[in-house]
Design a protein around this motif. Structure first.
Motif, PDB file in Angstrom:
ATOM      1  N   PRO A  62       4.196   1.853  -0.663  1.00 47.79           N
ATOM      2  CA  PRO A  62       4.956   2.099  -1.891  1.00 47.79           C
ATOM      3  C   PRO A  62       4.066   2.474  -3.085  1.00 47.79           C
ATOM      4  N   GLN A  63       2.848   1.929  -3.128  1.00 45.93           N
ATOM      5  CA  GLN A  63       1.929   2.301  -4.209  1.00 45.93           C
ATOM      6  C   GLN A  63       1.488   3.755  -4.054  1.00 45.93           C
ATOM      7  N   ALA A  64       1.229   4.160  -2.820  1.00 49.42           N
ATOM      8  CA  ALA A  64       0.838   5.551  -2.582  1.00 49.42           C
ATOM      9  C   ALA A  64       1.995   6.487  -2.923  1.00 49.42           C
ATOM     10  N   THR A  82       0.813  -1.212   0.000  1.00 50.49           N
ATOM     11  CA  THR A  82       0.000   0.000   0.000  1.00 50.49           C
ATOM     12  C   THR A  82       0.853   1.271   0.000  1.00 50.49           C
ATOM     13  N   GLY A 120       4.599   5.773  -4.937  1.00 48.49           N
ATOM     14  CA  GLY A 120       4.997   5.646  -6.325  1.00 48.49           C
ATOM     15  C   GLY A 120       6.299   4.878  -6.482  1.00 48.49           C
TER      16      GLY A 120
END
Lengths: 284, 553
Positions: free
Chosen positions: B309-311, B307, B313
């Motif tokens: 790292p996805q937020a 979550t 980028g």
């Protein structure tokens, strides 16, 4: 010597070995290396200090905060990355955040108790603040408009939802979604324990404008660099604050960017302190 | 050039450099450990020690030497930390608290370099250079010495003699570690590492804030910390600190230093047993496992599948801009594939599967390529287990390098293998079942469990890296992890030396048509398979509770 029991003789030899090797490796070796380093690479061996008007203002390798006494970013300076070293960029207390990649649920501050921001909320809050500073969108995936992690707790943990809470948005905040699978979403009540619910981070459809390094703390807490993208993003603000032409600021960014060593090692990086010093020395 | 391409070139250039260096360096080490000539300086040292350098030792005497030297070292290092305020160059630091001093003494003597303290606020310059850095050298030399004793066990016949521990210790230090460290330290200073004896210097920043720029004999300690696969940083943030790892190329050089001795020792082994191809086979097993692990760690970190790292980028939390995600992942894999444990990025903030890879690397027993010396003897024990498993399948008495692997040998090899899983799993279970253990976790849920599992894996395998969120400078963790480090180091060493003694006594078994060739790709594949299966069977349940649960939810 020969009359001592064998096991004591063994330990005496061990002690002597340790003492001899300590003199060699713990005294002679570091002294000789220091002598050679000081003679050949004097500047680097002493910390690559940068002087301005005859006074050291920092090290080219150690990042700094460019904020005023209240911690507010000074507009005419490029800003460094967030830092987990002490109160920020403290070389006597270096640290990373050590928060995990699924650390997404805050503890809301309740009466008399301090809250705890999850890593996700820290990222969202930094993104929102930096977006406001630069006049760009601070939105990013998994973040609410008010700058916290967009995370729902769904009850019961297994089965059809009967209750859904946006846990990082403290009441009376308006939840970032009105309903989840037909159930109205509540705001989070400080002090209530939501641990039993299923954690559902909601991606949303925002795309991030601010680059990754702008919203994450570095490993050392002393990262002297920012990415080229983050520098480019800050350039208009700095140019405006200083009354400089934007191309001139961009030019200075280029001069203080280190590319990948040999073209493939590491990532391109902009040295923030050197860039800011160069700006201070430039007359508009 | 894209990030992934640059990251792949970074790995490829390391492979190329290691391929070029491992032969000459392995040959040099072969000469160091087999020659009968002493250097004049060495003769002086032997006289100061009061040992007869030309007398050989049987395995028990060799082991007593290792243990005596280690016990004395632990006591000395403990005393130095407790008395640092009374000595010079202390920078005004207080004595190190007793439980931290015990933990740190064991940690550096066992080549673990687990750090329950923050360097810049705990250790004076004298403790760092005359205590910790000395152990960086000698604990590595001890590891190589034990490995050489085991190799002599394979190479020699009908003898009790395994060499002389004091000679191996001194030669490894003086002829291998010290010259490389001296040159390497200057290379690192050229990259920007500091090397002085200064106290922190107060400066006023551009915006009028105060900052203390720290100093110290950093480069001289940094180089041996990597070369000796030790890993204990001068500063709290280890090789992420710009004064420990200033540029993207010092990062490359430090990874090279970490890997160069462990990847060169198989060559030394091949030369000593008189069959270079046997060394190549061992090297191939190490290389296959290492390359797979480095690749997977890079892929997991670059994909950034979680979550936060996805937020963000990218998985940039806990990583430095100058290294980037890919090179940080490569460092993380290298440091855990060996027993180094230095970090240039923080494993606690890795993606769940990236964090699992660095943990899995240590669980492999650090054999690919492993710590200096420890990696080689660990891999040879796995080879012994593999010929035993293969022997069972075809119903023949197993042999390796002309030595019969009988009941005594396989018992010792099995005991060796069992030590670390028992320490890791028991230690983790005790921590999870006790309030002091639970109190240390920073993160909650599966990630908190991973922090504890990582700590015991790291300590028992003498790695020393951490999921840094865990608060470990408490009496409970200092004691428990200190015991794991000591038992995880010395029990296997005793088993290895006993195995060496037992092998050296044997008469060689002539090679026959039924002998399993141990230099072919088939055998390389078998050792890889046996290693992975043993580790998976041992640790999969624990991994499922931690990183797998986190990564798959």
């Amino acid at each position: 010597m020969q009359r001592l029991p064998a096991w004591i003789r063994g330990h005496l030899a061990a002690l002597r070995a340790l003492l001899v090797l300590t003199v060699l490796l713990g005294a002679a070796y570091p002294l000789v290396v220091t002598g050679a380093a000081q003679a050949v690479f004097n500047d680097k061996a002493n910390g690559s200090l940068i002087e301005k008007d005859g006074r050291a203002v920092g090290s080219a390798l150690i990042g700094q905060r460019f904020t005023d006494a209240e911690g507010i970013p000074v507009g005419k300076y490029f800003q460094s990355r967030p830092s987990a070293a002490g109160d920020g960029y403290d070389p006597t207390s270096t640290s990373a955040s050590n928060l995990g990649p699924e650390d997404v649920v805050d503890t809301l501050p309740a009466s008399g108790e301090e809250g705890r921001q999850s890593l996700l909320t820290q990222v969202c809050a930094r993104s929102k603040a930096a977006g406001e500073l630069e006049g760009v969108s601070g939105g990013r995936p998994y973040c609410t408009g008010d700058g916290v992690g967009a995370v729902l707790k769904v009850f019961p943990a297994v089965g059809t939802p009967t209750r859904v809470v946006s846990v990082n948005q403290a009441c009376p905040a308006v939840p970032f979604v009105a309903a989840y699978q037909g159930v109205g979403v509540e705001c989070g009540k400080p002090g209530e324990d939501y641990a039993a619910g299923r954690t559902v981070p909601v991606r949303g459809n925002a795309t991030a404008v601010l680059p990754a390094d702008a919203v994450t703390a570095s490993g050392s807490g002393l990262d002297p660099h920012i990415s080229l993208a983050y520098a480019e993003l800050q350039a208009p603000r700095v140019a405006r604050e200083r009354g400089l032409a934007l191309p001139r600021v961009r030019e200075l960014i280029g001069e203080h960017t280190t590319g990948r060593a040999l073209g493939f090692m590491g990532e391109p990086a902009v040295n923030v302190l050197e860039l800011n010093l160069a700006l201070d020395g430039t007359i508009g | 050039m894209g990030t992934a391409t640059a990251g792949a070139l970074f790995v490829a250039s390391l492979i190329l450099a290691l391929a070029l260096v491992h032969r000459p360096l392995g040959d040099h080490m072969y000469r160091v450990y087999t020659t009968t000539r002493h250097l004049a300086a060495e003769r002086l040292i032997y006289r100061l020690l009061g040992v007869n350098a030309d007398a050989e030792q049987r395995w028990s005497a060799y082991a007593r030497g290792v243990l005596a030297f280690s016990v004395v070292s632990i006591l000395f290092l403990y005393g130095l930390q407790r008395l640092q305020d009374k000595l010079f160059l202390s920078l005004g630091m207080d004595p190190v608290p007793d439980h931290v001093a015990w933990n740190t003494a064991v940690s550096f003597v066992t080549n673990t370099n687990w750090q329950a303290y923050s360097g810049e606020s705990t250790m004076g310059h004298l403790t760092q250079m005359a205590g910790l850095a000395v152990q960086n050298f000698v604990s590595a030399a001890v590891g190589m010495a034990v490995a050489m004793a085991l190799v002599r066990g394979f190479a020699r016949n009908r003898t009790d003699n395994l060499g002389n521990f004091w000679v191996d210790l001194v030669r490894g230090t003086v002829r291998i570690l010290l010259p490389i460290a001296f040159v390497g330290a200057l290379v690192l200073v050229a990259g920007g590492l500091v090397q002085n004896f200064a106290a922190p210097q107060e400066i006023a920043t551009l915006t009028g804030g105060a900052q203390s720029v720290t100093g110290g004999p950093v480069a001289s300690q940094e180089v041996i910390k990597e070369l000796g696969t030790n890993g204990g940083g001068f500063y709290n943030v280890n090789s992420a600190h710009p004064f420990e790892n200033a540029t993207s190329w010092t990062n490359w050089f430090e990874i090279f230093l970490i890997l160069v001795l462990p990847f060169s020792l198989p060559r030394t082994f091949g030369r000593m047993v008189g069959q270079k191809r046997q060394g190549n086979a061992v090297l191939a097993v190490m290389a296959v496992l290492a390359l797979a692990s480095v690749t997977l760690t890079n892929v997991f970190e670059l994909t950034g599948n979680a979550t936060v790292p996805q937020a963000v980028g990218a998985a940039m939390e806990g990583k430095e801009v100058r290294f980037g995600v890919a090179n940080s992942a490569t460092f993380g894999a290298a440091t855990t594939l060996t027993s180094t444990g230095a970090v240039d990025s923080f494993h606690d903030s890795y993606t769940p599967l990236g964090g699992m890879m660095v943990m899995f690397n240590m669980m492999l027993g650090e054999v690919a390529p492993g710590g200096v010396g420890a990696g080689l003897y660990g891999m040879l024990v796995l080879a012994v287990i593999t010929v035993f498993v293969a022997g069972l399948m075809v119903g023949r008495t197993p042999e390796y390098l002309g030595k019969r692997i009988g009941a005594r040998e396989i018992k010792l090899a099995s005991l060796y293998f069992l030590v670390t899983p028992i320490l890791v799993l028991t230690g983790t279970a005790l921590a999870m079942g006790n309030a002091d253990g639970l109190a240390g976790m920073l993160n909650t849920g599966p990630h908190g469990f991973s922090e504890v599992l990582y700590a015991f894996t790291s300590a028992s395998n003498n790695n020393g890296s951490a999921f840094g969120g865990l608060t470990v400078n408490t009496p409970w963790y200092d004691t428990a992890l200190g015991l794991c480090m000591a038992l995880g180091r010395f029990l296997p060493i005793i088993f290895v030396l006993a195995l060496a003694g037992s092998l050296a006594r044997q008469a060689p078994v002539p090679e026959s048509a039924g002998t399993l060739p141990t230099h072919r790709p088939q055998f390389v594949g078998m050792v890889v398979g046996v290693t992975l299966i043993l580790i998976a069977l041992t640790f999969l349940p624990a991994l499922a509770l931690g990183p797998l649960a986190e990564g798959l939810s």
